[in-house]
Design a protein around this motif. Structure first.
Motif, PDB file in Angstrom:
ATOM      1  N   ASP A  97      -6.302   5.548   4.902  1.00 14.75           N
ATOM      2  CA  ASP A  97      -7.195   4.856   5.426  1.00 14.75           C
ATOM      3  C   ASP A  97      -9.053   5.125   5.375  1.00 14.75           C
ATOM      4  OD1 ASP A  97      -7.494   6.060   7.654  1.00 14.75           O
ATOM      5  OD2 ASP A  97      -6.109   5.174   8.607  1.00 14.75           O
ATOM      6  N   LEU A  98      -9.803   4.141   5.733  1.00 15.88           N
ATOM      7  CA  LEU A  98     -10.980   4.243   5.125  1.00 15.88           C
ATOM      8  C   LEU A  98     -11.690   4.445   7.322  1.00 15.88           C
ATOM      9  CD1 LEU A  98     -12.572   1.831   2.570  1.00 15.88           C
ATOM     10  CD2 LEU A  98     -11.894   4.640   2.385  1.00 15.88           C
ATOM     11  N   ASP A  99     -12.798   5.200   7.163  1.00 16.23           N
ATOM     12  CA  ASP A  99     -13.389   5.402   8.475  1.00 16.23           C
ATOM     13  C   ASP A  99     -14.838   5.482   8.220  1.00 16.23           C
ATOM     14  OD1 ASP A  99     -10.830   6.262  11.026  1.00 16.23           O
ATOM     15  OD2 ASP A  99     -10.943   7.256   9.164  1.00 16.23           O
ATOM     16  N   ILE A 100     -15.486   4.452   8.877  1.00 19.16           N
ATOM     17  CA  ILE A 100     -16.769   3.826   9.174  1.00 19.16           C
ATOM     18  C   ILE A 100     -17.357   5.031  10.263  1.00 19.16           C
ATOM     19  CG2 ILE A 100     -19.027   3.076   8.037  1.00 19.16           C
ATOM     20  CD1 ILE A 100     -17.492   1.854   6.347  1.00 19.16           C
ATOM     21  N   LEU A 101     -18.389   4.804  10.522  1.00 23.80           N
ATOM     22  CA  LEU A 101     -18.797   5.205  12.274  1.00 23.80           C
ATOM     23  C   LEU A 101     -20.481   4.552  11.464  1.00 23.80           C
ATOM     24  CD1 LEU A 101     -17.377   8.969  12.862  1.00 23.80           C
ATOM     25  CD2 LEU A 101     -16.390   6.618  12.985  1.00 23.80           C
ATOM     26  N   GLY A 127      -6.609  -2.453  -0.807  1.00 16.28           N
ATOM     27  CA  GLY A 127      -5.510  -2.523  -0.829  1.00 16.28           C
ATOM     28  C   GLY A 127      -5.364  -1.591   0.844  1.00 16.28           C
ATOM     29  N   LEU A 128      -6.474  -1.117   0.809  1.00 14.56           N
ATOM     30  CA  LEU A 128      -6.446  -0.544   2.533  1.00 14.56           C
ATOM     31  C   LEU A 128      -6.968  -0.770   3.770  1.00 14.56           C
ATOM     32  CD1 LEU A 128      -8.507   2.657   1.217  1.00 14.56           C
ATOM     33  CD2 LEU A 128      -8.783   0.363   0.325  1.00 14.56           C
ATOM     34  N   SER A 181       0.302  -1.178   0.332  1.00 13.93           N
ATOM     35  CA  SER A 181      -0.539  -0.293   0.066  1.00 13.93           C
ATOM     36  C   SER A 181       0.777   1.326  -0.086  1.00 13.93           C
ATOM     37  CB  SER A 181      -0.668  -0.190   1.143  1.00 13.93           C
ATOM     38  OG  SER A 181      -0.096  -0.358   2.472  1.00 13.93           O
ATOM     39  N   LYS A 182       2.080   1.236  -0.110  1.00 13.36           N
ATOM     40  CA  LYS A 182       3.317   2.300  -0.702  1.00 13.36           C
ATOM     41  C   LYS A 182       2.228   3.407  -1.205  1.00 13.36           C
ATOM     42  CE  LYS A 182       7.520   0.980   0.475  1.00 13.36           C
ATOM     43  NZ  LYS A 182       8.619  -0.352  -0.608  1.00 13.36           N
ATOM     44  N   GLY A 183       2.069   4.423  -0.939  1.00 13.03           N
ATOM     45  CA  GLY A 183       1.557   5.693  -1.407  1.00 13.03           C
ATOM     46  C   GLY A 183      -0.491   5.523  -0.996  1.00 13.03           C
ATOM     47  N   ARG A 184      -0.931   6.805  -1.266  1.00 12.83           N
ATOM     48  CA  ARG A 184      -1.697   6.334  -0.353  1.00 12.83           C
ATOM     49  C   ARG A 184      -3.251   6.680  -2.044  1.00 12.83           C
ATOM     50  NH1 ARG A 184      -3.356   9.772   3.913  1.00 12.83           N
ATOM     51  NH2 ARG A 184      -4.561  10.689   3.153  1.00 12.83           N
ATOM     52  N   MET A 185      -4.058   5.840  -1.815  1.00 10.86           N
ATOM     53  CA  MET A 185      -5.423   5.462  -3.045  1.00 10.86           C
ATOM     54  C   MET A 185      -5.699   6.998  -3.121  1.00 10.86           C
ATOM     55  SD  MET A 185      -8.138   2.879  -2.763  1.00 10.86           S
ATOM     56  CE  MET A 185      -7.132   2.004  -2.564  1.00 10.86           C
ATOM     57  N   LEU A 186      -6.170   7.083  -4.306  1.00  9.87           N
ATOM     58  CA  LEU A 186      -6.633   7.673  -4.550  1.00  9.87           C
ATOM     59  C   LEU A 186      -8.124   7.937  -4.590  1.00  9.87           C
ATOM     60  CD1 LEU A 186      -5.961   7.834  -9.485  1.00  9.87           C
ATOM     61  CD2 LEU A 186      -4.428   9.044  -7.363  1.00  9.87           C
TER      62      LEU A 186
END
Length: 572
Positions: free
Chosen positions: A200-204, A241-242, A156-161
């Motif tokens: 990364d993803l954050d879901i509440l 990949g994240l 996961s080098k580099g952040r996802m678009l």
């Protein structure tokens, strides 16, 4: 020296200071904030210093005198004494090692003291020799987790678009909603702030069935591995990949948690200081008064209201002066997706597009647009099968003779700006067009002076309406070409040229920092998709995200105008 280099050094200073008991949290955060500011600059920090010295550096968000002096020292001498001193004490590659899941600065320090591990290569060798598992507090499981962490880090080098990450998050939210296990759910983090890339993803969520929700979440078909699982927080690694965190919260804390986990860190630090100054305590559980009563935890908007300020849209929350603006009740009404009346940068199969003009127009109608410009490439861009003057004239006649119904179709082109600053079509062809977009596609390694002169000559031609993807960058693929955007803005002002915010996910060009910088000029912007197929027309929301992050209003964007007003503006 590039901005990334100095940002990495400042970040590493922050990490080393976090291990030093004599350093304050405030000092650590100051270095982190300065590193963030520099990493988001489009202009080299050395150029800013050359132009205005220490004073110019201190005008940047989050950079005080001490850090400005460090930057000056690095520009002049190639090193920072404070950094060199700390590196002698902690000769560790913190930037890379702490990027591994579960490997904080303290663990990295422990591995250095016990095994002499300084960098990623040392860590890999120690893992191969199973030297870590014998350490107290680690064991075989920790060793295996570190191995997995390295695999995930390298994967996961580099952040996802944002254009890839947001649909993933939305898909997860949709499936959780359809499960009927949640009462309320939303996306938080940098995805909600519409940052161009996502780590990364954050879901509440709110749910009365916590364990069932977590079971459902971890069983989703795109979950590759469960990192950790609990009734209130679960982290998974997705096949895309994240990582993704799902937090299940109490209703009375949901608003405060949404505010907290949306971020940014810099925004939250400043907001907490405002709360303290008014006698409150603000955290992810709520807004508490002097009697420790939660007076605003259930609703995010009420937190800002109770602190005596305007509600701040998520896209503005980057610690760039938005809180001071909100306290003065001067938060602008930002542009919204529903304000867009049409798309002024699209391609068809006549060049490198996948769909016909009719198909592109039909899709634009479905979206509800009042107009669309067809702007194919010109002859110099051979890789895109660019059209020559005769082909454009024939194509325009075809458009004129086609009944598109109640949507207006503008004749245009994405005209190459050649190396000498001339345009890639004859003037008589350009005069036939409703909307001329100019763009740089070649000779990207020119010096800043040469590129700026090249672009300004094109804008001064009197034929250009929009300057497309003004820095030429491709996120995670290609750096921006060197150009003085402020001089370009001056040329755009005097020639009535709009600067484009290109919505294509790997462009997002102009970016938010550039938009903020350029919005001080008396010029207009145009948010377009650069669509090469019908599905690309829906990328508009990403450009809107950039515009909102750049604090733009509807009045600053030409394609929020009705057709009559737009044609009048284009004709000036």
């Amino acid at each position: 020296m590039d901005n990334k280099e100095i940002a990495n050094i400042l970040n590493e200073i922050a990490l080393m200071l976090s291990l030093d008991e004599s350093a304050s949290k405030f000092e650590v955060r100051a270095y982190q904030k300065a590193a963030f500011t520099i990493s988001t600059l489009q202009e080299p920090i050395s150029d800013i210093y050359k132009r205005g010295g220490i004073k110019a550096l201190m005008e940047l968000p989050g950079i005080g005198k001490t850090i400005a002096l460090h930057i000056e020292e690095y520009i002049k001498n190639g090193k920072i004494k404070k950094y060199e001193m700390l590196k002698k004490k902690y000769p560790i590659d913190f930037n890379n090692l702490t990027s591994i899941t579960g490997m904080g600065a303290k663990r990295a320090l422990l591995l250095y003291k016990k095994l002499g591990i300084k960098n990623m290569d040392d860590l890999k060798k120690a893992l191969e020799q199973h030297r870590i598992s014998s350490l107290e507090g680690f064991g075989e499981r920790s060793e295996e987790l570190i191995k997995k962490g390295i695999e995930l880090y390298e994967k996961s080098k580099g952040r996802m678009l944002l254009g890839d990450a947001l649909p993933i998050a939305e898909s997860i939210v949709k499936r959780l909603k359809e499960s009927n296990l949640v009462d309320k759910i939303m996306i938080a983090g940098s995805t909600r702030r519409m940052r161009e890339t996502v780590g990364d993803l954050d879901i509440l969520a709110i749910s009365k069935k916590q364990e069932q929700v977590m079971d459902f979440f971890t069983s989703l078909d795109n979950v590759e591995r469960i990192v950790s699982k609990g009734p209130t927080k679960t982290t998974v690694w997705l096949k895309e990949g994240l990582s993704c965190d799902l937090r299940v919260l109490e209703p009375e804390s949901f608003g405060a948690a949404v505010q907290y986990f949306t971020g940014s860190k810099e925004h939250n630090i400043e907001l907490r200081q405002v709360a303290i100054s008014k006698g409150y305590k603000l955290n992810e559980y709520g807004l508490f008064d002097k009697n420790n009563k939660n007076i605003g935890g259930d609703d995010e908007k009420s937190i800002y209201e109770k602190l005596g300020m305007d509600y701040i849209p998520p896209e503005m929350r980057e610690g760039r002066g938005e809180i001071a603006l909100a306290e003065k009740h001067k938060i602008p009404k930002l542009v919204e997706l529903t304000d867009i009346q049409g798309d002024l940068h699209t391609h068809t199969k006549e060049t490198d597009g996948a769909n016909s003009a009719e198909e592109m127009v039909d899709e634009a109608k479905k979206i509800g647009y009042k107009y669309i410009a067809i702007t194919n490439h010109t002859k110099s861009l051979r890789i895109a099968r660019g059209m020559n003057d005769l082909q454009f004239i024939k194509f325009f006649k075809k458009l004129e003779n086609t009944d598109f119904g109640d949507i207006k179709v503008l004749k245009g082109a994405e005209v190459d700006i050649l190396e000498d600053g001339t345009l890639d079509l004859e003037n008589k062809t350009l005069k036939e067009m409703d909307c001329v977009i100019a763009a740089v596609h070649s000779k990207l390694s020119m010096s800043e002076e040469e590129m700026t002169k090249r672009v300004i000559k094109a804008l001064d031609s009197g034929y250009v309406n929009i300057f497309a993807h003004p820095t030429g960058r491709l996120i995670n693929e290609r750096e921006p070409y060197k150009i003085n955007l402020e001089k370009v803005a001056e040329a755009a002002e005097r020639n009535n040229v709009a600067l484009e915010i290109n919505s294509f996910p790997n462009r997002l060009d102009l970016n938010d920092s550039n938009i903020l910088m350029l919005s001080k000029y008396n010029l207009m912007f145009s948010i377009n998709t650069d669509s090469h197929r019908t599905s690309h027309l829906y990328y508009m929301r990403f450009g809107i995200g950039m515009a909102r992050r750049g604090w733009l209003t509807k009045k600053q964007i030409i394609n929020t105008m009705d057709y009559k007003s737009l044609i009048s503006w284009l004709g000036k």
